[in-house]
Design an enzyme around this catalytic site. Structure first.
Site, short mmCIF file in Angstrom:
data_model
loop_
_atom_site.label_atom_id
_atom_site.label_comp_id
_atom_site.label_asym_id
_atom_site.label_seq_id
_atom_site.Cartn_x
_atom_site.Cartn_y
_atom_site.Cartn_z
CE LYS A 265 -1.13 2.31 3.46
NZ LYS A 265 -1.56 2.85 4.77
CB CYS A 347 -26.70 3.01 5.26
SG CYS A 347 -25.38 1.80 5.50
#
EC number: 3.2.2.-
Length: 379
Positions: A265, A347
């Site tokens: 990464k 959400c």
């Protein structure tokens, strides 16, 4: 004198007796021919070869021996195979195992199902779809871009790309390397503050870090995650850059990965920012989590979630266009910091929740789950 062989024993007889014997034999043959007409249908179904016919009629007890041989000929060893194959038997494969191609992509219609056949069909389906983009990914990505443009995230002002942005190119590359090293298990705000303290104390060059005491470095970078170990890594990296790269940082992926504390990464992120070299996607915990929630990645040959950021990177690079490889990291990192958070994601505030298979599945707080469990226990 004539010798008569009967049942393995030889007997001598007179010529006149032999003559009567031949006449008797002929009459018995005529009688046998009449009686053998009863077996015409049997002969038609299972004809004997010429050699078998000679054996059958050239000795006494012919009828019994003919019947026995005909009964053996009825046993055809390949007949049961045709009942299960559904088509003619391929004789050149009877003695060997089937080729692997016979099982890889074919499924026999009407064959009994089993757990093994189910697993094979799932694997084949996954292999066929590998490398193809998921459904609605463009719409999802555009929706995330719109949400990100309406609200700034910490990565936008304090990401690794901001480290040493005011320094000359060589020093800036070293600052980017240190910023990437310190970023693991550390929030952007904490990491940015540590880089700022290092700059104030003149410790953003390999020469200065190499000469500084490790205890001093630990005090300056605290409270980044694993600050003691990272201080040791900083000293080692500074020495390597001085000895092998003339005070600069490595410019290849393999050389960056050889540095202590630098993983895939960080290596891809450093290549992006320091050298403008795009060889892969930088996948951190945010990108790893969000890609799995969206169903964008899966383990090879399965529909299961990837288990590491590196596994996610490999799966994501199979279908994501390369022009998106650089932008996808800050885009999803900021989205993960503000909306698609690790715990209780928002959400209800996400405009693409209708396209997310994990929407509203992790929004319940631990206290609400505890209350529900207590209610279920009540009589």
């Amino acid at each position: 004198m004539i010798l008569l062989v009967n049942g393995g024993a030889a007997t001598s007889i007179h010529p006149n007796a032999a003559r009567f014997y031949r006449i008797g034999t002929m009459s018995r043959q005529i009688h046998g021919a009449v009686s053998s007409s009863k077996h015409i249908s049997l002969k038609t179904q299972h004809p004997l070869s010429d050699s078998n016919s000679e054996l059958a009629y050239g000795a006494s007890g012919s009828e019994t021996r003919v019947y026995t041989r005909k009964k053996r000929l009825k046993q055809e060893p390949f007949e049961p195979l045709e009942k299960y194959s559904g088509k003619g038997v391929n004789t050149h494969k009877l003695c060997g195992l089937p080729d692997i191609e016979d099982f890889a992509y074919k499924k026999t219609i009407g064959s009994p199902s089993s757990s093994r056949s189910t697993e094979t069909s799932i694997t084949v389906t996954s292999v066929k779809t590998a490398g193809y983009p998921p459904e609605n990914w463009v719409e999802v990505l555009e929706g995330i871009r719109q949400m990100r443009s309406s609200e700034d995230a910490p990565v936008d002002s304090m990401g690794c790309d901001k480290a040493g942005s005011f320094l000359p190119p060589t020093e800036r590359r070293f600052a980017v390397l240190l910023g990437a090293l310190l970023s693991s298990q550390t929030k952007d705000q904490v990491n940015n503050a540590a880089i700022h303290r290092l700059h104030q104390n003149g410790l953003l060059t390999p020469e200065a870090v190499d000469k500084a005491d490790e205890s001093t470095i630990k005090e300056l970078i605290y409270p980044v995650g694993f600050y003691t170990r990272k201080a040791t890594y900083m000293k080692k990296i500074a020495r390597i850059c001085l000895v092998k790269y003339d005070g600069d940082i490595p410019s290849s992926l393999d050389d960056l990965l050889s540095l202590p504390g630098i993983g895939p990464k960080m290596a891809h992120l450093i290549l992006h920012i320091a050298w403008n070299d795009v060889q892969g996607i930088c996948v951190d915990t945010h990108v790893h989590r969000i890609c799995n929630r969206l169903g964008w990645v899966s383990r090879p040959g399965t529909k299961q979630k990837t288990t590491s950021p590196e596994e996610t990177r490999v799966a994501l690079q199979q279908w994501l266009p390369k022009e998106e490889w650089v932008a996808i990291n800050p885009l999803l990192v900021g989205f993960g910091q503000m909306i698609c958070t690790p715990i209780r994601p928002r959400c209800e505030a996400c405009s693409v929740s209708k396209l997310c298979p994990a929407a509203f599945k992790e929004t319940s707080s631990p206290s609400s789950k505890l209350k529900k469990s207590n209610r279920s226990k009540e009589p």
